[in-house]
Design a protein around this motif. Structure first.
Motif, PDB file in Angstrom:
ATOM      1  N   GLY A  57      -2.569   7.091  48.331  1.00  0.00           N
ATOM      2  CA  GLY A  57      -1.660   7.514  47.262  1.00  0.00           C
ATOM      3  C   GLY A  57      -1.869   8.938  46.784  1.00  0.00           C
ATOM      4  O   GLY A  57      -1.180   9.399  45.893  1.00  0.00           O
ATOM      5  N   VAL A  58      -2.810   9.656  47.354  1.00  0.00           N
ATOM      6  CA  VAL A  58      -3.067  11.044  46.963  1.00  0.00           C
ATOM      7  C   VAL A  58      -2.280  11.954  47.904  1.00  0.00           C
ATOM      8  O   VAL A  58      -2.483  11.917  49.117  1.00  0.00           O
ATOM      9  N   PRO A  59      -1.363  12.751  47.371  1.00  0.00           N
ATOM     10  CA  PRO A  59      -0.568  13.624  48.241  1.00  0.00           C
ATOM     11  C   PRO A  59      -1.450  14.680  48.911  1.00  0.00           C
ATOM     12  O   PRO A  59      -2.370  15.209  48.297  1.00  0.00           O
ATOM     13  N   MET A  60      -1.173  14.944  50.171  1.00  0.00           N
ATOM     14  CA  MET A  60      -1.904  15.993  50.901  1.00  0.00           C
ATOM     15  C   MET A  60      -1.177  17.319  50.690  1.00  0.00           C
ATOM     16  O   MET A  60       0.044  17.373  50.725  1.00  0.00           O
ATOM     17  N   VAL A  61      -1.950  18.360  50.465  1.00  0.00           N
ATOM     18  CA  VAL A  61      -1.381  19.677  50.194  1.00  0.00           C
ATOM     19  C   VAL A  61      -2.089  20.706  51.077  1.00  0.00           C
ATOM     20  O   VAL A  61      -3.309  20.676  51.223  1.00  0.00           O
ATOM     21  N   ARG A  62      -1.310  21.609  51.659  1.00  0.00           N
ATOM     22  CA  ARG A  62      -1.881  22.726  52.422  1.00  0.00           C
ATOM     23  C   ARG A  62      -1.825  23.962  51.538  1.00  0.00           C
ATOM     24  O   ARG A  62      -0.825  24.244  50.895  1.00  0.00           O
ATOM     25  N   THR A  63      -2.920  24.722  51.514  1.00  0.00           N
ATOM     26  CA  THR A  63      -2.990  25.950  50.727  1.00  0.00           C
ATOM     27  C   THR A  63      -2.900  27.141  51.661  1.00  0.00           C
ATOM     28  O   THR A  63      -3.654  27.246  52.620  1.00  0.00           O
ATOM     29  N   ASN A  64      -1.959  28.031  51.404  1.00  0.00           N
ATOM     30  CA  ASN A  64      -1.764  29.237  52.199  1.00  0.00           C
ATOM     31  C   ASN A  64      -2.077  30.447  51.335  1.00  0.00           C
ATOM     32  O   ASN A  64      -1.511  30.604  50.260  1.00  0.00           O
ATOM     33  N   PHE A  65      -2.970  31.298  51.811  1.00  0.00           N
ATOM     34  CA  PHE A  65      -3.262  32.536  51.119  1.00  0.00           C
ATOM     35  C   PHE A  65      -2.404  33.626  51.736  1.00  0.00           C
ATOM     36  O   PHE A  65      -2.453  33.846  52.949  1.00  0.00           O
ATOM     37  N   LEU A  66      -1.610  34.278  50.929  1.00  0.00           N
ATOM     38  CA  LEU A  66      -0.717  35.326  51.421  1.00  0.00           C
ATOM     39  C   LEU A  66      -1.533  36.576  51.678  1.00  0.00           C
ATOM     40  O   LEU A  66      -2.356  36.975  50.868  1.00  0.00           O
TER      41      LEU A  66
END
Length: 88
Positions: A57-66
């Motif tokens: 139930g925990v959404p997966m998130v990708r972090t992108n550094f610009l």
């Protein structure tokens, strides 16, 4: 219609990635006191994107550094500076 839009986005990003890889392969040291490769991370909040699926139930998130990337290339006697700036 959504599938076609997604395909267009993926194809554009694939083309940009190929172009960046080709430019990095052609990067050339100048032989003088100069910066040949430079990456900067703008002082900004990272871009986060939700990923499909979840774990317990925990959404997966990708972090992108610009980042901004600048390289120096040479073809015969012609020097070229190339810069890639990612903006949202």
């Amino acid at each position: 219609m959504t599938g076609m839009a997604q395909t267009d986005v993926l194809e554009a990003s694939r083309a940009a990635t190929d172009m960046l890889a080709r430019d990095l392969e052609q990067m050339t040291p100048s032989g003088v006191s100069a910066i040949n490769y430079y990456v900067s991370t703008p002082a900004a909040v990272p871009l986060t994107q939700p990923l499909p699926g979840s774990a317990l139930g925990v959404p997966m998130v990708r972090t992108n550094f610009l980042q901004d990337v600048f390289i120096l290339t040479r073809q015969n006697q012609t020097w070229t500076g190339i810069g890639y700036c990612v903006r949202v």
